[in-house]
Design a protein around this motif. Sequence first.
Motif, mmCIF file in Angstrom:
data_model
loop_
_atom_site.group_PDB
_atom_site.id
_atom_site.type_symbol
_atom_site.label_atom_id
_atom_site.label_comp_id
_atom_site.label_asym_id
_atom_site.label_seq_id
_atom_site.Cartn_x
_atom_site.Cartn_y
_atom_site.Cartn_z
ATOM 1 N N ASP A 82 0.872 -1.178 0.000
ATOM 2 C CA ASP A 82 0.000 0.000 0.000
ATOM 3 C C ASP A 82 0.910 1.228 0.000
ATOM 4 O OD1 ASP A 82 -2.223 1.489 2.503
ATOM 5 O OD2 ASP A 82 -1.931 1.949 0.372
ATOM 6 N N ILE A 120 -4.798 -1.500 -1.253
ATOM 7 C CA ILE A 120 -3.861 -1.745 -2.340
ATOM 8 C C ILE A 120 -4.672 -1.593 -3.616
ATOM 9 C CG2 ILE A 120 -2.281 -3.371 -3.434
ATOM 10 C CD1 ILE A 120 -1.962 -4.755 -0.738
ATOM 11 N N GLU A 121 -4.388 -0.514 -4.337
ATOM 12 C CA GLU A 121 -5.173 -0.211 -5.521
ATOM 13 C C GLU A 121 -4.515 -0.746 -6.782
ATOM 14 O OE1 GLU A 121 -4.557 2.965 -3.629
ATOM 15 O OE2 GLU A 121 -6.558 3.695 -3.179
ATOM 16 N N GLU A 148 -1.511 1.061 -7.977
ATOM 17 C CA GLU A 148 -0.312 0.816 -7.164
ATOM 18 C C GLU A 148 0.363 -0.466 -7.621
ATOM 19 O OE1 GLU A 148 -2.213 1.069 -3.348
ATOM 20 O OE2 GLU A 148 -0.928 2.723 -2.742
ATOM 21 N N LYS A 185 -10.366 -2.844 -5.258
ATOM 22 C CA LYS A 185 -9.201 -2.552 -4.405
ATOM 23 C C LYS A 185 -9.089 -3.669 -3.380
ATOM 24 C CE LYS A 185 -10.933 1.437 -2.915
ATOM 25 N NZ LYS A 185 -11.081 2.855 -2.485
ATOM 26 N N ASP A 219 -8.452 -4.400 0.463
ATOM 27 C CA ASP A 219 -8.259 -3.842 1.807
ATOM 28 C C ASP A 219 -7.586 -4.884 2.686
ATOM 29 O OD1 ASP A 219 -11.799 -4.153 2.424
ATOM 30 O OD2 ASP A 219 -10.209 -5.572 2.948
#
Lengths: 214, 278
Positions: A113, A120-121, A124, A168, A170
């Motif tokens: 992250d 955590i997209e 990224e 995403k 989490d």
Amino acid sequence: MGCFHSKVTRHEDPTELASQTAFIVSEVEALFELFKSISSSVIDDGLINKEEFQLALFMNKKKENIFANRVFDLFDAKKKGVIDFGDFVRALNIFHPNASQEDKTDFAFKLYDMDGTGFIERNEVKLMLIALLCESEMKLGDEIIEAILDKVRTFVTFLDADINQDGKIDILEWQNLVARNPSLLKIMTLPYLRDITTAFPSFVFNSKVDEVAA
Amino acid sequence: MKIFKADFDCPPWFSSSAKKLIKRILDPNPLTRITVAEIIENEWFKKGYIPPRFERADVSLDDVDAIFNESRDSRNLVEQCEEGSAVPATMNAFELISTSQGLNLSSLFEKQMGLVKRETRFTSKCPANEIISKIEKTAMPMGFGVKKNNYKMKLLGEKTGRKGHLAVTTEIFQVAPSLFMVELRKSEGDTLEFHKFYNNLSTGLKDIVWTTTDRGKVEEKDGDPFVPNSPKSAFTPKSENSLKNSSKALICITEAIVPKEATSEQQKAKGRMHTKCL
């Protein structure tokens, strides 16, 4: 006992650090040998700065790397821009083979992250993939990168891990992922930590030898 | 510390040959320190020494790996498949990312302990079966026996080296459709010999190893696969913490990595697409 005060910095007491971590005192002292070596490589001030960290990892103090930056930031718990001995020991504690899966999972999540949003997209992961490819000098077309990313997405959704379907990951979804795929935490264990006292003979052992000889 | 300077005394009743041997064992410099193979050849050591006998039975790949306690978890999904129906294990994005030098903290220890890397990897765009047969065809004339188990291979050196026979484990992972990563790990033998072996092997594997065609930015001709390369990376974020700055760098890279075959329209479209993503 050996001297734990360098010219500028006062280091945390090994017994105190041993009580906070899974290390025993002789292991903390052995880690101090490693710490001394790294922290004096550019500026001998008893602290590891970014250049010294890069030197230790890449043998090149100028090498910038987003992963090393992230690791450095996580080690630098007090956000001072340098890693002191206490930070060093407490962070490495998580990499010990006996440390809890929970701690390792949390650390890995924070690692990935990158911007610390708590998710955590996709972008990224894309950033990290590209950085990795640059590092290995692989030039991949966008289609291949997207294919790799899609695999992550299907990985996540396939396991019903992306519960809220927001694309995403989490912390809970990450914990889920890791529980089903433990190899994701491979980087979080350093077997060397188990044998640290044989690699770096501790102060205590040597001072006892001195006393006998005297 | 006294031990670091090899400042020690032996009791007076030790023979001079015993003292000499101990001095060579307690050498603080791992590069000049005596090796086990040399100890076995030492005169003092050999007196009255009965060497142990090792059985080298034909064991399966899995047994050998279990004995040497590979720290990697084994990819069981490949072993469970029948011969011929297996596919290489996949390597997902996070596993790929974790191969980064920046995430491999064991380097902190290895450098201090004077160790060298025991593993290396390369990528290939050839089909996995082709990769396997190419490695096999290259390794065998180099004096290595090959044991195969789906997409894992064990290469066993016939010659005895500094620390016995060299054994190398090879594993193939699928990163993306038609992109594979091949990992080679030393499981037995001397690590420096492993480096030499890999340098020779990779010359023979040139056809299947996929590297960038444009090496203009790299100083050295062929990077040492065991030392992290330090080319002028296209990715040099100015500020460490800000993702925004990193994103700017990302735009630069993605424009750079668009395949050269693409037309200029495609390139422009891709450039725009990347900017949007971020």
